[in-house]
Design a protein around this motif. Structure first.
Motif, PDB file in Angstrom:
ATOM      1  N   ARG A   1    -101.963   3.550 113.826  1.00  0.00           N
ATOM      2  CA  ARG A   1    -103.232   3.960 113.197  1.00  0.00           C
ATOM      3  C   ARG A   1    -104.112   2.753 112.908  1.00  0.00           C
ATOM      4  O   ARG A   1    -103.615   1.641 112.720  1.00  0.00           O
ATOM      5  N   PRO A   2    -105.435   2.967 112.814  1.00  0.00           N
ATOM      6  CA  PRO A   2    -106.321   1.843 112.490  1.00  0.00           C
ATOM      7  C   PRO A   2    -105.949   1.208 111.147  1.00  0.00           C
ATOM      8  O   PRO A   2    -105.461   1.905 110.245  1.00  0.00           O
ATOM      9  N   LEU A   3    -106.191  -0.072 111.036  1.00  0.00           N
ATOM     10  CA  LEU A   3    -105.845  -0.841 109.841  1.00  0.00           C
ATOM     11  C   LEU A   3    -106.419  -0.209 108.568  1.00  0.00           C
ATOM     12  O   LEU A   3    -105.729  -0.091 107.554  1.00  0.00           O
ATOM     13  N   ALA A   4    -107.689   0.220 108.622  1.00  0.00           N
ATOM     14  CA  ALA A   4    -108.344   0.797 107.440  1.00  0.00           C
ATOM     15  C   ALA A   4    -107.618   2.052 106.960  1.00  0.00           C
ATOM     16  O   ALA A   4    -107.462   2.269 105.760  1.00  0.00           O
ATOM     17  N   ASP A   5    -107.142   2.870 107.903  1.00  0.00           N
ATOM     18  CA  ASP A   5    -106.379   4.087 107.543  1.00  0.00           C
ATOM     19  C   ASP A   5    -105.095   3.703 106.821  1.00  0.00           C
ATOM     20  O   ASP A   5    -104.706   4.319 105.831  1.00  0.00           O
ATOM     21  N   ARG A   6    -104.435   2.668 107.349  1.00  0.00           N
ATOM     22  CA  ARG A   6    -103.161   2.240 106.750  1.00  0.00           C
ATOM     23  C   ARG A   6    -103.382   1.658 105.358  1.00  0.00           C
ATOM     24  O   ARG A   6    -102.571   1.859 104.462  1.00  0.00           O
ATOM     25  N   GLN A   7    -104.494   0.947 105.181  1.00  0.00           N
ATOM     26  CA  GLN A   7    -104.796   0.381 103.863  1.00  0.00           C
ATOM     27  C   GLN A   7    -105.004   1.496 102.845  1.00  0.00           C
ATOM     28  O   GLN A   7    -104.496   1.437 101.727  1.00  0.00           O
ATOM     29  N   GLN A   8    -105.714   2.507 103.265  1.00  0.00           N
ATOM     30  CA  GLN A   8    -105.977   3.675 102.411  1.00  0.00           C
ATOM     31  C   GLN A   8    -104.662   4.381 102.062  1.00  0.00           C
ATOM     32  O   GLN A   8    -104.404   4.724 100.911  1.00  0.00           O
ATOM     33  N   MET A   9    -103.808   4.531 103.068  1.00  0.00           N
ATOM     34  CA  MET A   9    -102.529   5.209 102.866  1.00  0.00           C
ATOM     35  C   MET A   9    -101.632   4.433 101.893  1.00  0.00           C
ATOM     36  O   MET A   9    -100.979   5.020 101.039  1.00  0.00           O
ATOM     37  N   ALA A  10    -101.648   3.104 102.015  1.00  0.00           N
ATOM     38  CA  ALA A  10    -100.824   2.266 101.136  1.00  0.00           C
ATOM     39  C   ALA A  10    -101.265   2.422  99.685  1.00  0.00           C
ATOM     40  O   ALA A  10    -100.428   2.503  98.784  1.00  0.00           O
TER      41      ALA A  10
END
Ligand SMILES: [Mn+2]
Length: 242
Positions: A144-153
């Motif tokens: 997944r895109p980095l921004a999505d992963r940051q949001q998920m974290a």
């Protein structure tokens, strides 16, 4: 001849004091020793080796310098940084260890773990852990895109904090029978782990013999480390974090 163990630094941007303490520790304590083992939750969060924040890059190059100077650097995943991959490890000159791993420390076989897998009274967490450690799930997340992963974290962290608030202290600690089981499954008398943030050396019995469980400390108010050297009783040390 000395080997050092640390864990649960929970490095993050909002705690530059901990990063500073680590850089000092690597220079003043870890330089010149045989090996440094980092037993998980080195970082507060990890969403993929491609994030490459200044904090991550600084820590990687400090570890690389230590490794280049002749100290072997080993890294084990914790429950927060289990997505650390080979790419970061190669930048840090570190070898990624499985959880659990048995190593020979100057003639004493020793079981190394992060420690969360021993907290079996927290059934809900163990279910969550099994999902997070699924390689297919991890592969899917990392694509997944980095921004999505940051949001998920961020979301995962909020959920985890809310859940842990209502949990009894004993549930958040290791299950004593689980410790004996782990020592006996690997046929060893010594276990070193972190995770619980309850630094101590516990004497117990496993395989019908005296055994020892050493719990590393988290770096919040203090710098904690364990020193293992031939012919000496392993010793936990701490220094106030300034
Ligand atoms: Mn942990």
């Amino acid at each position: 001849m000395t080997t050092l163990f640390i864990s649960d630094l929970h490095l993050e941007e909002s705690r530059p004091d901990i990063t500073r303490a680590l850089l000092t520790f690597l220079k003043e304590r870890a330089t010149g020793v045989d090996a440094l083992y980092i037993l998980g939750d080195f970082f507060e969060a990890w969403i993929g080796d491609d994030e490459r924040t200044p904090l991550q890059e600084d820590v990687a190059s400090a570890l690389k310098a230590l490794s280049d100077s002749g100290t072997a650097v080993y890294l084990m995943h914790g429950n927060r940084d289990f997505l650390i991959g080979e790419d970061f490890c190669s930048r840090a000159g570190a070898t990624l260890l499985d959880d659990p791993t048995v190593v020979d420390l100057y003639g004493t076989p020793t079981l190394l773990m992060h420690g969360d897998s021993l907290c079996t009274a927290d059934v809900e967490y163990q279910k969550f852990r099994a999902n997070m450690r699924n390689p297919q799930w991890q592969q899917m997340i990392l694509q997944r895109p980095l921004a999505d992963r940051q949001q998920m974290a961020r979301q995962l962290r909020e959920i985890s904090m809310a859940k842990n608030q209502g949990k009894a202290e004993s549930i958040m600690d290791v299950t004593p029978e689980e410790v004996v089981k782990a020592l006996e499954a690997h046929g060893v008398q010594r276990l070193i782990h972190g995770h619980t943030h309850r630094p101590a050396i516990h004497e117990l019995e496993a395989n019908g013999e005296p055994a020892r469980r050493i719990v590393l400390g988290d770096w919040d108010t203090h710098v904690w480390w364990l020193e293992v050297a031939p012919g000496k009783t392993p010793d936990l040390s701490k220094l106030a974090l300034d």
